[in-house]
Design a protein around this motif. Structure first.
Motif, mmCIF file in Angstrom:
data_model
loop_
_atom_site.group_PDB
_atom_site.id
_atom_site.type_symbol
_atom_site.label_atom_id
_atom_site.label_comp_id
_atom_site.label_asym_id
_atom_site.label_seq_id
_atom_site.Cartn_x
_atom_site.Cartn_y
_atom_site.Cartn_z
ATOM 1 N N GLY A 8 -73.079 32.960 -62.351
ATOM 2 C CA GLY A 8 -73.745 34.065 -61.673
ATOM 3 C C GLY A 8 -74.039 33.761 -60.212
ATOM 4 O O GLY A 8 -73.820 34.592 -59.330
ATOM 5 N N VAL A 9 -74.534 32.566 -59.944
ATOM 6 C CA VAL A 9 -74.814 32.154 -58.559
ATOM 7 C C VAL A 9 -73.514 32.115 -57.757
ATOM 8 O O VAL A 9 -73.448 32.622 -56.629
ATOM 9 N N ASN A 10 -72.475 31.532 -58.328
ATOM 10 C CA ASN A 10 -71.189 31.459 -57.625
ATOM 11 C C ASN A 10 -70.587 32.844 -57.416
ATOM 12 O O ASN A 10 -69.984 33.114 -56.373
ATOM 13 N N ALA A 11 -70.766 33.737 -58.389
ATOM 14 C CA ALA A 11 -70.283 35.111 -58.226
ATOM 15 C C ALA A 11 -70.987 35.775 -57.050
ATOM 16 O O ALA A 11 -70.365 36.522 -56.285
ATOM 17 N N GLY A 12 -72.250 35.489 -56.866
ATOM 18 C CA GLY A 12 -72.985 36.013 -55.722
ATOM 19 C C GLY A 12 -72.436 35.503 -54.410
ATOM 20 O O GLY A 12 -72.326 36.253 -53.426
ATOM 21 N N LYS A 13 -72.054 34.234 -54.367
ATOM 22 C CA LYS A 13 -71.459 33.659 -53.155
ATOM 23 C C LYS A 13 -70.107 34.289 -52.851
ATOM 24 O O LYS A 13 -69.785 34.579 -51.687
ATOM 25 N N VAL A 14 -69.308 34.513 -53.885
ATOM 26 C CA VAL A 14 -67.997 35.147 -53.700
ATOM 27 C C VAL A 14 -68.178 36.598 -53.252
ATOM 28 O O VAL A 14 -67.504 37.067 -52.335
ATOM 29 N N TRP A 15 -69.111 37.301 -53.883
ATOM 30 C CA TRP A 15 -69.397 38.694 -53.508
ATOM 31 C C TRP A 15 -69.794 38.762 -52.040
ATOM 32 O O TRP A 15 -69.316 39.603 -51.289
ATOM 33 N N LYS A 19 -67.934 40.654 -49.009
ATOM 34 C CA LYS A 19 -68.705 41.685 -48.297
ATOM 35 C C LYS A 19 -68.719 41.396 -46.800
ATOM 36 O O LYS A 19 -68.484 42.277 -45.979
ATOM 37 N N ASP A 20 -68.986 40.147 -46.440
ATOM 38 C CA ASP A 20 -69.044 39.761 -45.025
ATOM 39 C C ASP A 20 -67.692 39.917 -44.341
ATOM 40 O O ASP A 20 -67.625 40.310 -43.177
ATOM 41 N N ARG A 58 -51.968 42.945 -55.571
ATOM 42 C CA ARG A 58 -50.798 42.064 -55.493
ATOM 43 C C ARG A 58 -49.910 42.534 -54.353
ATOM 44 O O ARG A 58 -49.451 43.664 -54.348
ATOM 45 N N GLU A 59 -49.704 41.651 -53.382
ATOM 46 C CA GLU A 59 -48.846 41.931 -52.229
ATOM 47 C C GLU A 59 -47.787 40.845 -52.150
ATOM 48 O O GLU A 59 -48.115 39.700 -51.836
ATOM 49 N N LYS A 60 -46.565 41.220 -52.403
ATOM 50 C CA LYS A 60 -45.459 40.260 -52.387
ATOM 51 C C LYS A 60 -45.841 39.023 -53.180
ATOM 52 O O LYS A 60 -45.998 39.087 -54.382
ATOM 53 N N LYS A 61 -46.017 37.888 -52.508
ATOM 54 C CA LYS A 61 -46.342 36.651 -53.225
ATOM 55 C C LYS A 61 -47.826 36.317 -53.175
ATOM 56 O O LYS A 61 -48.238 35.263 -53.634
ATOM 57 N N LYS A 62 -48.634 37.204 -52.621
ATOM 58 C CA LYS A 62 -50.071 36.954 -52.493
ATOM 59 C C LYS A 62 -50.862 37.791 -53.494
ATOM 60 O O LYS A 62 -50.476 38.897 -53.835
ATOM 61 N N VAL A 63 -51.972 37.233 -53.914
ATOM 62 C CA VAL A 63 -52.938 37.972 -54.726
ATOM 63 C C VAL A 63 -54.219 38.042 -53.902
ATOM 64 O O VAL A 63 -54.752 37.013 -53.474
ATOM 65 N N LEU A 64 -54.673 39.268 -53.667
ATOM 66 C CA LEU A 64 -55.889 39.489 -52.870
ATOM 67 C C LEU A 64 -56.969 40.095 -53.744
ATOM 68 O O LEU A 64 -56.668 40.779 -54.734
ATOM 69 N N TYR A 65 -58.187 39.866 -53.354
ATOM 70 C CA TYR A 65 -59.345 40.396 -54.069
ATOM 71 C C TYR A 65 -60.211 41.165 -53.093
ATOM 72 O O TYR A 65 -60.379 40.748 -51.953
ATOM 73 N N ARG A 66 -60.732 42.303 -53.551
ATOM 74 C CA ARG A 66 -61.671 43.059 -52.713
ATOM 75 C C ARG A 66 -62.728 43.675 -53.589
ATOM 76 O O ARG A 66 -62.527 43.899 -54.789
ATOM 77 N N LEU A 67 -63.860 43.943 -52.953
ATOM 78 C CA LEU A 67 -64.967 44.569 -53.673
ATOM 79 C C LEU A 67 -64.678 46.030 -53.921
ATOM 80 O O LEU A 67 -64.100 46.715 -53.069
ATOM 81 N N LEU A 68 -65.090 46.506 -55.079
ATOM 82 C CA LEU A 68 -65.042 47.937 -55.359
ATOM 83 C C LEU A 68 -66.329 48.561 -54.848
ATOM 84 O O LEU A 68 -67.389 47.944 -54.893
ATOM 85 N N GLU A 69 -66.213 49.759 -54.376
ATOM 86 C CA GLU A 69 -67.407 50.410 -53.825
ATOM 87 C C GLU A 69 -68.035 51.338 -54.824
ATOM 88 O O GLU A 69 -67.547 51.757 -55.747
#
Length: 69
Positions: A8-15, A19-20, A58-69
């Motif tokens: 949970g703490v690490n998820a907060g850091k990733v979030w 966000k930043d 998924r973009e070509k060979k990259k996997v990206l992550y973004r927050l849902l709003e």
């Protein structure tokens, strides 16, 4: 600390890192920005994914992550 507390703490850091940044990021970018080990980033992404808070792009060979709003 119990495992769910650690995740949970690490998820907060990733979030916060996502966000930043205000843009999709790779797991490696998130690790650099958050100061977490890559394995901890993946565990935190799993936590956020289970909560429905991120999107995987998924973009070509990259996997990206973004927050849902």
């Amino acid at each position: 600390m119990r495992p769910e507390e650690v995740f949970g703490v690490n998820a907060g850091k990733v979030w916060k890192a996502l966000k930043d940044a205000g843009r999709p990021m790779t797991a490696k970018e998130i690790a650099g920005s958050s100061g977490l080990k890559i394995t901890d980033v993946y565990a935190a992404l799993g936590w956020l994914g289970r909560e429905g808070k991120i999107e995987i792009i998924r973009e070509k060979k990259k996997v990206l992550y973004r927050l849902l709003e």
